[in-house]
Design a protein around this motif. Structure first.
Motif, PDB file in Angstrom:
ATOM      1  N   ALA A 372       0.872  -0.962  -0.035  1.00 24.24           N
ATOM      2  CA  ALA A 372       0.030  -0.145   0.134  1.00 24.24           C
ATOM      3  C   ALA A 372       0.761   1.392   0.009  1.00 24.24           C
ATOM      4  O   ALA A 372       0.677   2.123  -0.699  1.00 24.24           O
ATOM      5  CB  ALA A 372      -0.788   0.108   1.377  1.00 24.24           C
ATOM      6  N   GLU A 373       2.005   1.047   0.737  1.00 21.92           N
ATOM      7  CA  GLU A 373       2.976   2.362   0.695  1.00 21.92           C
ATOM      8  C   GLU A 373       3.562   2.627  -0.545  1.00 21.92           C
ATOM      9  O   GLU A 373       3.921   3.853  -0.919  1.00 21.92           O
ATOM     10  CB  GLU A 373       3.989   2.167   1.687  1.00 21.92           C
ATOM     11  CG  GLU A 373       3.153   2.214   3.199  1.00 21.92           C
ATOM     12  CD  GLU A 373       4.262   1.816   4.217  1.00 21.92           C
ATOM     13  OE1 GLU A 373       5.569   1.550   3.805  1.00 21.92           O
ATOM     14  OE2 GLU A 373       4.092   1.991   5.462  1.00 21.92           O
ATOM     15  N   SER A 374       4.061   1.702  -1.405  1.00 22.55           N
ATOM     16  CA  SER A 374       4.571   1.641  -2.787  1.00 22.55           C
ATOM     17  C   SER A 374       3.980   0.599  -3.576  1.00 22.55           C
ATOM     18  O   SER A 374       4.524  -0.472  -3.802  1.00 22.55           O
ATOM     19  CB  SER A 374       6.137   1.501  -2.417  1.00 22.55           C
ATOM     20  OG  SER A 374       6.627   2.298  -1.541  1.00 22.55           O
ATOM     21  N   PRO A 375       2.991   0.906  -4.167  1.00 25.47           N
ATOM     22  CA  PRO A 375       2.116   0.022  -4.861  1.00 25.47           C
ATOM     23  C   PRO A 375       2.659  -0.335  -6.428  1.00 25.47           C
ATOM     24  O   PRO A 375       2.553  -1.309  -6.908  1.00 25.47           O
ATOM     25  CB  PRO A 375       0.656   0.404  -5.144  1.00 25.47           C
ATOM     26  CG  PRO A 375       1.032   2.079  -4.941  1.00 25.47           C
ATOM     27  CD  PRO A 375       2.066   2.145  -4.224  1.00 25.47           C
ATOM     28  N   ILE A 376       3.353   0.816  -6.851  1.00 22.01           N
ATOM     29  CA  ILE A 376       3.900   0.298  -8.340  1.00 22.01           C
ATOM     30  C   ILE A 376       4.878  -0.451  -8.433  1.00 22.01           C
ATOM     31  O   ILE A 376       5.085  -1.542  -8.885  1.00 22.01           O
ATOM     32  CB  ILE A 376       4.316   1.837  -8.796  1.00 22.01           C
ATOM     33  CG1 ILE A 376       2.999   2.690  -8.966  1.00 22.01           C
ATOM     34  CG2 ILE A 376       4.696   1.727 -10.703  1.00 22.01           C
ATOM     35  CD1 ILE A 376       1.568   2.071  -9.441  1.00 22.01           C
ATOM     36  N   LEU A 377       6.172   0.041  -7.853  1.00 25.91           N
ATOM     37  CA  LEU A 377       7.381  -0.903  -7.841  1.00 25.91           C
ATOM     38  C   LEU A 377       8.009  -1.301  -6.432  1.00 25.91           C
ATOM     39  O   LEU A 377       8.955  -2.014  -6.278  1.00 25.91           O
ATOM     40  CB  LEU A 377       8.516  -0.096  -8.573  1.00 25.91           C
ATOM     41  CG  LEU A 377       8.517   0.571  -9.833  1.00 25.91           C
ATOM     42  CD1 LEU A 377       9.558   1.243  -9.949  1.00 25.91           C
ATOM     43  CD2 LEU A 377       8.637  -0.504 -10.522  1.00 25.91           C
ATOM     44  N   GLY A 378       7.033  -1.315  -5.631  1.00 29.84           N
ATOM     45  CA  GLY A 378       7.213  -1.821  -4.467  1.00 29.84           C
ATOM     46  C   GLY A 378       8.263  -1.280  -3.391  1.00 29.84           C
ATOM     47  O   GLY A 378       8.539  -0.172  -3.817  1.00 29.84           O
ATOM     48  N   LEU A 411       3.225 -12.840  -2.036  1.00 28.00           N
ATOM     49  CA  LEU A 411       3.058 -11.674  -1.246  1.00 28.00           C
ATOM     50  C   LEU A 411       4.257 -10.726  -1.081  1.00 28.00           C
ATOM     51  O   LEU A 411       4.440  -9.515  -1.060  1.00 28.00           O
ATOM     52  CB  LEU A 411       2.362 -12.038   0.136  1.00 28.00           C
ATOM     53  CG  LEU A 411       0.935 -12.347   0.108  1.00 28.00           C
ATOM     54  CD1 LEU A 411       0.460 -12.793   1.695  1.00 28.00           C
ATOM     55  CD2 LEU A 411       0.024 -11.422  -0.655  1.00 28.00           C
ATOM     56  N   GLN A 412       5.326 -11.510  -0.960  1.00 33.59           N
ATOM     57  CA  GLN A 412       6.624 -10.922  -1.157  1.00 33.59           C
ATOM     58  C   GLN A 412       7.126 -10.146  -2.029  1.00 33.59           C
ATOM     59  O   GLN A 412       7.545  -9.136  -2.306  1.00 33.59           O
ATOM     60  CB  GLN A 412       7.824 -12.149  -0.573  1.00 33.59           C
ATOM     61  CG  GLN A 412       9.057 -11.287  -0.421  1.00 33.59           C
ATOM     62  CD  GLN A 412      10.093 -12.099   0.559  1.00 33.59           C
ATOM     63  OE1 GLN A 412       9.424 -12.688   1.652  1.00 33.59           O
ATOM     64  NE2 GLN A 412      11.469 -12.027   0.322  1.00 33.59           N
ATOM     65  N   VAL A 413       6.597 -10.920  -3.400  1.00 34.36           N
ATOM     66  CA  VAL A 413       7.065 -10.123  -4.733  1.00 34.36           C
ATOM     67  C   VAL A 413       6.229  -8.983  -4.661  1.00 34.36           C
ATOM     68  O   VAL A 413       6.571  -7.909  -5.259  1.00 34.36           O
ATOM     69  CB  VAL A 413       6.648 -11.020  -5.889  1.00 34.36           C
ATOM     70  CG1 VAL A 413       6.510 -10.490  -7.081  1.00 34.36           C
ATOM     71  CG2 VAL A 413       7.541 -12.207  -5.916  1.00 34.36           C
ATOM     72  N   MET A 414       4.700  -9.065  -4.175  1.00 31.64           N
ATOM     73  CA  MET A 414       4.067  -7.886  -4.182  1.00 31.64           C
ATOM     74  C   MET A 414       4.376  -6.900  -3.472  1.00 31.64           C
ATOM     75  O   MET A 414       4.402  -5.552  -3.928  1.00 31.64           O
ATOM     76  CB  MET A 414       2.584  -8.295  -3.858  1.00 31.64           C
ATOM     77  CG  MET A 414       1.430  -7.298  -3.722  1.00 31.64           C
ATOM     78  SD  MET A 414      -0.113  -7.837  -3.100  1.00 31.64           S
ATOM     79  CE  MET A 414       0.413  -7.860  -1.296  1.00 31.64           C
ATOM     80  N   ALA A 415       5.051  -7.182  -2.326  1.00 31.07           N
ATOM     81  CA  ALA A 415       5.210  -6.029  -1.624  1.00 31.07           C
ATOM     82  C   ALA A 415       6.821  -5.439  -1.806  1.00 31.07           C
ATOM     83  O   ALA A 415       7.127  -4.188  -1.643  1.00 31.07           O
ATOM     84  CB  ALA A 415       5.657  -6.620   0.041  1.00 31.07           C
TER      85      ALA A 415
END
Length: 508
Positions: A372-378, A411-415
């Motif tokens: 949620a803090e960095s949704p584009i490039l994590g 989820l780790q890739v997403m974060a």
């Protein structure tokens, strides 16, 4: 006898000369001996030295060895895979030896040779993708070029690019770039495997290199677990084993178990069924000793995928074989004391008061917060371990010895890589499955179909397991995972070439 250029040539072996197998043994022995000596030196001296000299010597020997025999280096990498040890360098650096030095050198050598091939337009080293099969008078046709290219090149390039771009938001630029470079080496192993394993002989050597080594590692671990039977369900039972915990051990064992099962079920051609049955039983017993719920779930889903393929070329005897395997499993589950432990383990999966469940939920929640803090490039590759801290009040005083990440690869890739990285990761997985399912529609029953089903089942098991664990950072899972990405298209293209050759011979 062999035919070349329209005439027949007879090979005469001089009585004083080595036969071809003896010559290969001598050649490979000469190539591998310096590396083995340096490896032993690094292992013995490295544990007692505060300088990187032993490691530098090992890297030098590895570089020379890979240049001398790239295909042999792949086999040696697979042999050493379950027995690699952590080498700690000054400055808190660590490296899996000899796996990662071999892996890095393989990727570098391959890239250098491909660049040289492009620059001087020659076929030195490993053949380029587009030159594997040729039609006409030495000129590859358009169809040949398309059929022998690496099919996952675009999603892999995108995924690698995103791992580096994610450094924009990282709290530790050097750590992210270092991790991204390491991840890139692992990912490119798929390209190396696709280039090196180009015929049935190379595929057979791959099995000879990997299966005995994996068998020794699994038997070793089973013996250790039996010796520590009181702590069988805990990670502490693996202290003297080649594997660090039951998740890594179970996922590794499941890969070989599924390939063996597929070969026994779907391959009706002539091969040593006694040997493959022995391997199957070995890895089956190894799985019974695993205490990971993620492994259980992944193997069940992978076997379900294999059951869907039973309609093509599978006899009633093979179906009975599956029934017998299930019966043996039920008998093992009813052994004294085992049933209650397993029931407790399964029921604890939905128990929110269980410490490991609370830790997993916290990590999942943190992954969503980071996204949620960095949704584009994590937040940057590897940033989860940098930013996450255990809440002792919620998970207890026990803290994991090593950071396990988000307890979910997705989820780790997403974060860490944001929506762009997650999209590239999903594209990679879907591209693999799509390619495999399309190949199954064209492959005939027999050796190649059995291998493709086994490879797909092995990769599906990891994809399912990654929903509740993230294991790609370790070489024991990272190497086979990315290796299968290159091996699947190599096997499919190999089968297509043999089919075309057979059809051409029959037409003539």
């Amino acid at each position: 006898m062999c035919k070349e250029g329209g005439y027949t040539e007879r090979h005469v072996i001089h009585p004083t000369r080595l036969t071809e197998p003896q010559g290969k043994i001598k050649k490979y022995g000469t190539r591998i001996l310096p590396f083995v000596v340096c490896l032993v030196f690094g292992y013995i001296i490295g544990g007692y030295s505060d300088t990187p000299l032993p490691l530098l010597s090992l890297l030098a020997a590895t570089c020379a060895f890979v240049f001398l025999g790239m295909e042999l280096a792949v086999y040696l990498l697979l042999i050493a895979l379950p027995f690699s040890f952590r080498y700690i360098l000054p400055g808190r650096f660590e490296i899996q030896t000899p796996t990662e030095p071999l892996l890095g050198m393989l990727v570098v050598v391959y890239c250098v040779r491909r660049i040289l091939d492009r620059v001087i337009q020659s076929g030195i080293g490993v053949p380029s993708y587009k030159d594997r099969t040729q039609s006409g008078i030495g000129v590859p046709s358009y169809r040949d070029k398309q059929e022998n290219t690496f099919p996952f090149f675009l999603p892999i390039c995108l995924y690698i690019l995103v791992t580096f771009l994610s450094a924009i938001n990282t709290p530790d630029l050097f750590g992210t770039l270092k991790g991204a470079l390491r991840a890139t080496v692992y990912i490119l192993f798929s390209v190396v495997v696709h280039a090196v394993i180009e015929n049935r002989v190379a595929l057979k050597r791959l099995f000879i290199a990997s299966f005995p080594s994996a068998t020794v590692a699994v038997i070793w671990t089973v013996i250790v677990l039996i010796y520590h039977i009181d702590a069988w369900q805990w990670t502490s039972a693996y202290r003297s084993a080649p594997f660090t915990n039951y998740s890594v051990y179970g996922a590794f064992t499941a890969l070989f178990f599924l390939v063996c099962l597929s070969r026994l079920l779907f391959d009706s051609s002539g091969y040593d069924r006694v040997l493959w049955t022995a391997w199957f039983l070995c890895f089956g017993v190894g799985l019974l000793m695993c205490f990971s719920r993620g492994v259980w779930l992944s193997v069940i889903v992978a076997i379900g995928f294999m059951l869907l393929q039973l309609g093509k070329g599978v006899t009633h005897k093979k179906i009975l074989f599956i029934g017998a395997a299930c019966l043996i499993l039920l008998v093992c589950l009813n052994l004294p004391g085992i049933y209650n432990i397993l029931v407790e383990r399964i029921t604890s999966a939905v128990d929110l008061g269980y410490a490991s469940n609370r830790a997993r939920l916290l990590r999942w929640g943190q992954a969503f917060v980071m996204f949620a803090e960095s949704p584009i490039l994590g937040k940057g590759y590897g940033a989860f371990a940098m930013l996450y801290e255990e809440d002792v009040a919620l998970v207890g005083s026990y803290t994991a010895q090593y950071q396990l990440g988000a307890h979910s690869e997705y989820l780790q890739v997403m974060a860490e890589l944001g929506i762009v990285g997650l999209g590239a990761w999903i594209w990679l997985n879907l591209a693999f499955l799509r390619y495999g399912f399309r190949a199954l529609k064209t492959l005939e029953d027999g050796f190649y179909r059995a291998i493709v089903i086994g490879l797909m089942a092995a990769e599906i098991s990891l994809m399912v397991h990654f929903t509740v664990n993230n294991l790609l950072n370790g070489d024991a899972i990272g190497v086979p995972f990315w290796g299968i990405y290159g091996l699947l298209p190599a096997v499919v293209q190999m089968a297509n070439r043999e089919k075309i050759t057979t059809e051409t011979a029959h037409s003539v």
